[in-house]
Design a protein around this motif. Structure first.
Motif, short mmCIF file in Angstrom:
data_model
loop_
_atom_site.label_atom_id
_atom_site.label_comp_id
_atom_site.label_asym_id
_atom_site.label_seq_id
_atom_site.Cartn_x
_atom_site.Cartn_y
_atom_site.Cartn_z
N GLN A 1 0.66 -1.25 -0.06
CA GLN A 1 -0.20 -0.10 0.08
C GLN A 1 0.82 1.28 -0.02
O GLN A 1 1.88 1.42 0.88
CB GLN A 1 -0.74 0.04 1.21
N LEU A 2 0.83 2.01 -0.83
CA LEU A 2 1.66 3.06 -1.11
C LEU A 2 0.62 4.46 -0.48
O LEU A 2 -0.40 4.57 -0.78
CB LEU A 2 1.90 3.52 -2.59
N SER A 3 1.46 5.08 0.42
CA SER A 3 0.58 6.37 1.02
C SER A 3 0.35 7.43 -0.03
O SER A 3 0.62 7.46 -1.11
CB SER A 3 1.62 7.09 2.08
N LEU A 4 -0.58 8.27 0.31
CA LEU A 4 -1.12 9.18 -0.46
C LEU A 4 -0.13 10.15 -1.10
O LEU A 4 -0.29 10.57 -1.90
CB LEU A 4 -2.35 10.02 0.16
N ASP A 5 0.90 10.62 -0.44
CA ASP A 5 1.96 11.49 -0.61
C ASP A 5 2.94 10.61 -1.24
O ASP A 5 4.03 11.33 -1.79
CB ASP A 5 2.53 12.28 0.29
N GLY A 6 3.04 9.33 -1.57
CA GLY A 6 4.06 8.61 -2.27
C GLY A 6 5.32 8.36 -1.56
O GLY A 6 6.10 7.85 -2.13
N LYS A 7 5.28 8.74 -0.22
CA LYS A 7 6.69 8.67 0.49
C LYS A 7 6.62 7.48 1.52
O LYS A 7 7.66 7.44 2.03
CB LYS A 7 6.63 9.95 1.26
N ARG A 8 5.58 6.67 1.59
CA ARG A 8 5.70 5.44 2.45
C ARG A 8 4.95 4.19 1.69
O ARG A 8 3.92 4.48 1.37
CB ARG A 8 5.07 5.78 3.81
N LEU A 9 5.65 3.15 1.83
CA LEU A 9 5.26 2.01 1.04
C LEU A 9 4.87 0.88 2.45
O LEU A 9 5.92 0.63 3.00
CB LEU A 9 6.08 1.18 0.00
N TYR A 10 3.63 0.51 2.56
CA TYR A 10 3.39 -0.17 3.63
C TYR A 10 3.26 -1.73 3.09
O TYR A 10 2.80 -1.94 1.77
CB TYR A 10 2.33 0.00 4.40
N VAL A 11 3.93 -2.78 3.60
CA VAL A 11 4.05 -4.24 3.34
C VAL A 11 3.90 -5.28 4.13
O VAL A 11 4.42 -5.27 5.46
CB VAL A 11 5.45 -4.41 2.63
N THR A 12 2.72 -6.15 3.94
CA THR A 12 2.46 -7.08 4.81
C THR A 12 3.03 -8.35 4.05
O THR A 12 3.13 -8.37 2.93
CB THR A 12 1.13 -7.28 4.87
N ASN A 13 2.99 -9.68 4.86
CA ASN A 13 3.71 -10.76 4.21
C ASN A 13 2.90 -11.99 4.33
O ASN A 13 3.27 -12.96 4.10
CB ASN A 13 4.99 -11.22 5.11
N SER A 14 1.51 -11.93 4.47
CA SER A 14 0.74 -12.98 4.52
C SER A 14 -0.16 -12.86 3.44
O SER A 14 -0.68 -11.62 2.98
CB SER A 14 -0.20 -13.08 5.64
N LEU A 15 -0.43 -13.94 2.48
CA LEU A 15 -1.14 -13.97 1.31
C LEU A 15 -2.54 -14.67 1.78
O LEU A 15 -3.60 -14.03 1.86
CB LEU A 15 -0.54 -14.71 0.37
N PHE A 16 -2.71 -16.02 1.94
CA PHE A 16 -3.97 -16.71 2.23
C PHE A 16 -3.29 -17.91 3.03
O PHE A 16 -2.23 -18.44 3.03
CB PHE A 16 -4.57 -17.33 1.02
N SER A 17 -4.11 -18.05 4.13
CA SER A 17 -3.63 -18.94 5.30
C SER A 17 -3.28 -20.07 4.52
O SER A 17 -2.36 -20.83 5.18
CB SER A 17 -4.60 -19.07 6.54
N ALA A 18 -4.08 -20.57 3.72
CA ALA A 18 -3.68 -22.03 3.09
C ALA A 18 -2.28 -22.00 2.21
O ALA A 18 -1.56 -22.96 2.20
CB ALA A 18 -4.74 -22.60 1.83
N TRP A 19 -1.99 -21.05 1.69
CA TRP A 19 -0.84 -20.89 0.96
C TRP A 19 0.41 -20.86 1.79
O TRP A 19 1.37 -21.05 1.81
CB TRP A 19 -0.96 -19.69 -0.11
N ASP A 20 -0.06 -19.91 2.95
CA ASP A 20 0.96 -19.39 3.98
C ASP A 20 1.51 -20.97 4.87
O ASP A 20 2.60 -21.33 5.02
CB ASP A 20 0.55 -18.55 5.07
N ARG A 21 0.30 -21.52 5.04
CA ARG A 21 0.41 -23.01 5.60
C ARG A 21 1.63 -23.85 4.74
O ARG A 21 2.43 -24.42 5.32
CB ARG A 21 -0.72 -23.76 5.88
N GLN A 22 1.38 -23.88 3.30
CA GLN A 22 2.18 -24.57 2.59
C GLN A 22 3.30 -24.24 2.16
O GLN A 22 4.36 -24.97 2.43
CB GLN A 22 1.45 -24.81 1.24
N PHE A 23 3.60 -22.77 2.12
CA PHE A 23 4.94 -22.36 1.85
C PHE A 23 5.70 -21.59 2.94
O PHE A 23 6.81 -21.62 2.78
CB PHE A 23 4.80 -21.34 0.61
N TYR A 24 5.03 -21.11 3.91
CA TYR A 24 5.72 -20.72 5.12
C TYR A 24 5.30 -21.00 6.33
O TYR A 24 4.71 -20.19 7.26
CB TYR A 24 5.53 -18.95 4.94
#
Length: 100
Positions: A19-42
């Motif tokens: 998610q890019l902030s409205l002013d374009g100066k901060r990029l927020y990043v999370t690392n979970s996609l879907f619990s089923a995929w997270d379970r399999q890969f991470y």
């Protein structure tokens, strides 16, 4: 594969939602996609939770830098580890948070 940010926090999995902030100066990043995929890969992420990072964007010279003062560890939640996918903030700091 586990990596550490320069502040020493363990980074699990890989970046999933941005998610890019409205002013374009901060990029927020999370690392979970879907619990089923997270379970399999991470699988470690299910045991330890996910996290959210803030990446500072240099809009003058260019470049990205992880903000070491911003790290949300969802593994520390009172009811146990949580998985964070897409984050939205009331009042919004990102384009997808603005609802008209």
């Amino acid at each position: 594969m586990l990596h550490r940010s320069s502040s020493g926090n363990r980074l699990r999995g890989g970046p999933q939602m941005f998610q890019l902030s409205l002013d374009g100066k901060r990029l927020y990043v999370t690392n979970s996609l879907f619990s089923a995929w997270d379970r399999q890969f991470y699988s470690e992420m299910l045991e330890n939770g996910s996290h959210m990072l803030q990446i500072d964007v240099d809009t003058e010279k260019g470049g990205l830098t992880i903000n070491n003062n911003f790290f949300v560890d969802f593994g520390l939640e009172p009811d146990g580890p949580s998985l964070a996918h897409e984050m939205r903030y009331p009042g919004g700091d990102c384009p997808s948070d603005i609802w008209i």
